[in-house]
Scaffold this active site. Structure first.
Site, short mmCIF file in Angstrom:
data_model
loop_
_atom_site.label_atom_id
_atom_site.label_comp_id
_atom_site.label_asym_id
_atom_site.label_seq_id
_atom_site.Cartn_x
_atom_site.Cartn_y
_atom_site.Cartn_z
N ASP A 39 0.85 -1.18 0.00
CA ASP A 39 0.00 0.00 0.00
C ASP A 39 0.89 1.23 0.00
OD1 ASP A 39 -2.84 0.98 0.33
OD2 ASP A 39 -1.87 2.01 2.01
N ASN B 247 -2.22 13.15 -3.66
CA ASN B 247 -3.29 13.71 -4.48
C ASN B 247 -3.68 15.11 -4.01
OD1 ASN B 247 -3.64 11.68 -6.39
ND2 ASN B 247 -5.15 10.60 -5.15
N HIS C 159 -4.03 15.14 -8.74
CA HIS C 159 -4.34 13.77 -9.15
C HIS C 159 -3.44 13.28 -10.27
CE1 HIS C 159 -7.77 13.00 -6.56
NE2 HIS C 159 -8.05 14.28 -6.69
N ASP D 135 -1.52 9.83 -10.14
CA ASP D 135 -1.53 8.84 -11.22
C ASP D 135 -0.11 8.47 -11.63
OD1 ASP D 135 -4.28 8.91 -11.18
OD2 ASP D 135 -4.48 9.94 -13.12
N GLU E 295 -4.66 2.49 -4.27
CA GLU E 295 -3.19 2.54 -4.20
C GLU E 295 -2.61 1.26 -3.56
OE1 GLU E 295 -4.79 4.38 -0.47
OE2 GLU E 295 -5.25 4.65 -2.58
#
Length: 180
Positions: free
Chosen positions: A55, A63, A68, A72, A98
């Site tokens: 994780d 973010n 964002h 990404d 994630e």
């Protein structure tokens, strides 16, 4: 000539169907398997395989502070990192958001070494966020129990400060006590 043309079209359709099937198992952002691929990998666990759940720590902050697109980019970079770091016979998939899943084929003996190598390699790449890893070895019980054990180990790593790995203890052997 008509038979050859029919055979050629059949081969083309077969190849197209295979490309479509493969594409349906890939997460377009990370380039690794998607949740469907993860579920298939878990369903095929063999005794001695290891499951790692990874994780990205405090990903929401990436973010929220960088945007964002940056988030990404981190997910895409993490996917590439995992694909280039694990063995070709191991399976990598984006489990959700994630969180990623890695199945180490016959990985029981090396699970701790691999987890540390993943942590150190990701740190060395200078990421925007660290990763925590939970791992468990499949002992022949339900594959989903193995995933649950890896998930518990992941949360233990997070509680212990993040940016670390935790391996679930092997289950205690079943008692053969007959009440004597």
């Amino acid at each position: 000539a008509r038979a050859f043309e029919t055979a050629r079209r059949f081969d083309e359709e077969k190849r197209a169907a295979e490309r479509h099937r493969e594409a349906s198992l890939i997460d377009s952002l990370s380039g690794v398997g998607n949740r469907r691929a993860a579920d298939l990998a878990v369903a095929q666990l063999a005794h001695g395989d290891a499951v790692l759940l990874l994780d990205l720590d405090q990903f929401k902050c990436v973010n929220d502070t960088l945007g964002h697109q940056a988030g990404d980019a981190v997910i895409a970079a993490f996917g590439r990192f995992l694909l280039t770091t694990v063995r070709p016979e191991d399976q990598v998939a984006r489990y959700g958001g994630e969180e990623f899943l890695v199945v180490l084929t016959s990985g029981a003996q090396a699970v701790e070494v691999v987890a540390q190598r993943l942590l150190e390699g990701w740190r060395a790449s200078g990421p925007a966020t660290t990763t925590s890893i939970g791992a468990a070895v499949h002992r022949g019980d339900s594959p989903w129990e193995t995933v649950a054990a890896a998930d518990e180990a992941l949360y233990a790593a997070k509680r212990a400060g993040r940016d670390r790995a935790s391996v679930a203890p092997a289950p205690a052997p079943a008692s053969s006590d007959d009440g004597d």
